[in-house]
Every structure is written in structure tokens, then in C-alpha cells.
Design an enzyme around this catalytic site. Structure first.
Site, mmCIF file in Angstrom:
data_model
loop_
_atom_site.group_PDB
_atom_site.id
_atom_site.type_symbol
_atom_site.label_atom_id
_atom_site.label_comp_id
_atom_site.label_asym_id
_atom_site.label_seq_id
_atom_site.Cartn_x
_atom_site.Cartn_y
_atom_site.Cartn_z
ATOM 1 C CG ASP A 21 10.198 -2.298 5.734
ATOM 2 O OD1 ASP A 21 11.243 -2.333 6.413
ATOM 3 O OD2 ASP A 21 9.481 -3.289 5.504
ATOM 4 C CB ALA A 243 0.700 5.854 5.122
ATOM 5 C CE LYS A 244 6.273 1.672 5.309
ATOM 6 N NZ LYS A 244 6.909 2.213 6.519
ATOM 7 N NE ARG A 245 -3.719 5.147 6.703
ATOM 8 C CZ ARG A 245 -2.797 5.880 7.324
ATOM 9 N NH1 ARG A 245 -1.872 5.285 8.053
ATOM 10 N NH2 ARG A 245 -2.800 7.189 7.219
#
Ligand code: GLU
Length: 304
Positions: A21, A243-245
Site C-alpha cells: 500500500d 514505513a508501514k510499521r
């Protein structure tokens, strides 16, 4: 407005890799690319860079997220995986001009050679550049599929960035086609930007160091180089690339918190100094307010 622009109108673009995403930093870059293009009467094109790092369903979700923010684009979305003959033709042209050679190095060998004293940082050290025909046959016989590299005629090149000014960076014998037969990113980008009439490249400043290579390669192919604007990235609270995290960083994450795409557009606009706290803004308003000279020059630290 935009849909009346014909194919002869120069274009800007957003060219995501469908590896997952889009996060808020990617969406912010897309918004900036859209503003740069639309404010200058350009078409805005979307190109899915799916030669590498593809995650199933990601491209469709990326497009849906861009549309949810209200970003519109001209014509059909272009997928690099459907354009292989175009890249092959460009590579063949360089081959005919004697500007390529086969490279049998493993990543490890390159790292070792590149860490030798006097090797320019990040440059391919040229191990396979001057192999004899016999040496090449030897290596082919070992069964390793070679990559194809550019025989570069310079080690640096200067581009002018609209936001950052002149930038001189490294040019090396970059990979044109990988050992697995896939055209390399630098080659595909250069071919596509020119083939699509893109004369304005707006993207994250993590790609600034690629611009000299790409502009130089465009010249070798007889293609015009675009103008560049490399925009600051979004970072997390530790100063690392977002980032995603790093929390609620996608449109879906934000939706789960009760934030609509319009709320996210407001957040992105504030990060660009283009909206007041809690103000709901439209893209039309942002276009009116747009002044690239007033953009923040530093990164956007998400969550600060
Ligand atoms: N596909 C590349 C990426 O997502 C961007 C390429 C470009 O804008 O030139 O990082």
C-alpha cells in the site's frame, strides 16, 4: 479540464512500484507530482512500475487510494510489464552502438570489488568491462546468466533540479538488463518517461542520486531528459524513512481511526504548509494556493 488535454501536451507523472500500500509519504509525493503537473497545464500520468517487487492486488489498491484523495490522471494507467518490447528496442539500440557488455559478477563480488581503496562509492567497479572473448566464454560456460551493463563514457553528470538546483552525481556502468532477463529500473524509467511525453519528473529525493544516470542514459538514447523536482521524504519520529510499521500510515489505517480521505488530504496539505490546522481543503484550493517556492525544504516528520 484535464481530460481535454491531448497526447501532445507534455506530462508529469507518478510511478509507484506495486510492492504494497502507498503510505502517507508516497501519497504526499503523488499529491506534489499532481500539483506540479496540473499547475503547469500538464497531463498527469500514472505508471505502475511492476517489473519488480510486485505484491498481488497492490497496484489496484494504490490506484484506488490516489482516486480516493481526488487525484485524477489522464488516459490509461501504464504497466511496465506490458511494455517489454519498448525496453528491448532501447537496449538493442545501445548494443548496436557498442555501448553494452555482459557482466557475470555476483552481488557479493561487486561489493567486495567496490570496497577496494579508490573505488568511487556506489559505482560498479568495472570488473567485466574489458573481459576478453575467451574470458567471457569461460564465464558463460559456468552457466551464470549475465546481466547487461552500459559502457558509460563518463563517471559523472549534472542535472538541474527545480527545487535543489544543479546536482552532479555519479554515473557508472549501470545495469540495463538483469541476469534474469528483466529490464532494469533505470532503463525502463528513461524509456517510459520519453515514450509517454513526460517532461517533468517529480518524486522523492531518495531518487535524486539516480537522476544523473538517467539523464545521461536518455542522452545516449537520443531522448530528451525531463526536468526534475525531487521532494523531501516523509520520516518517522526517529528520522528514518516512513514505513508501514510506523503506525497509521496508509489510507486504510487512517480510515480505521475514523479519518476520511478528505481528512488525510488536509493532513498532507498542512505538512506542506498549505492549510491551517483542522481546515478541510479541496484539491482545487490547493491548486490555487500552490507555490513550489514555498514548499518546506526539509523532510516531513510524521507523528510530530
Ligand atoms: N517506482 C519508483 C518507486 O516507487 C519511482 C520511480 C521514479 O519516480 O522514477 O520508488
Amino acid at each position: 479540464m484535464p481530460n481535454e488535454l491531448d497526447a501532445a501536451t507534455p506530462a508529469g507523472r507518478f510511478a509507484p512500484s506495486p510492492s504494497g500500500d502507498l503510505h502517507l509519504g508516497n501519497l504526499r509525493t503523488a499529491l506534489l507530482a499532481w500539483l506540479f503537473a496540473r499547475s503547469t497545464g500538464r497531463r498527469f500520468l500514472l505508471r505502475v512500475e511492476d517489473l519488480d517487487r510486485v505484491r498481488a492486488g497492490a497496484a489496484d489498491r494504490q490506484l484506488a487510494d490516489l482516486a480516493a484523495l481526488g487525484l485524477d490522471w489522464d488516459g490509461d494507467v501504464v504497466y511496465q510489464s506490458e511494455r517489454l518490447p519498448l525496453y528491448d528496442a532501447a537496449i538493442a539500440r545501445l548494443q548496436r552502438a557498442g555501448l553494452t557488455y555482459e557482466c557475470f559478477c555476483t552481488r557479493r563480488e561487486i561489493q567486495q570489488a567496490a570496497s577496494a581503496p579508490h573505488a568511487p562509492a556506489g559505482a560498479y567497479p568495472g570488473t567485466c568491462r574489458n573481459l576478453t572473448e575467451a574470458q567471457r566464454d569461460d564465464r558463460r560456460a559456468s552457466g551464470r546468466a549475465p546481466a547487461l551493463r552500459l559502457r558509460a563514457g563518463t563517471d559523472k553528470f549534472t542535472v538541474t533540479d527545480q527545487l535543489l538546483g544543479p546536482y552532479t552525481g555519479l554515473v557508472d556502468d549501470l545495469v540495463l538488463r538483469r541476469g534474469d532477463g528483466i529490464p532494469a529500473y533505470n532503463l525502463a524509467v528513461v524509456v517510459d518517461d520519453a515514450a509517454q511525453g513526460i517532461d517533468q519528473v517529480v518524486r522523492g529525493d531518495d531518487l535524486l542520486s539516480s537522476a544523473p544516470r538517467q539523464a545521461y542514459l536518455a542522452g545516449l538514447l537520443g531522448l530528451p531528459a525531463p526536468t526534475y523536482a525531487h521532494v523531501p521524504l516523509a520520516l518517522n519520529a526517529d528520522g528514518k524513512r516512513l514505513a508501514k510499521r510506523d503506525g497509521a500510515v496508509t489510507l486504510a489505517d487512517q480510515a480505521a481511526l475514523g479519518h476520511s480521505p478528505a481528512d488525510v488530504l488536509g493532513m498532507l496539505a498542512r505538512s506542506l504548509g498549505m492549510a491551517d490546522p483542522d481546515e478541510i481543503v479541496t484539491l482545487a484550493q490547493l491548486l490555487e494556493r500552490w507555490d513550489p517556492r514555498a514548499l518546506p525544504t526539509g523532510p516531513w516528520v510524521f507523528g510530530s
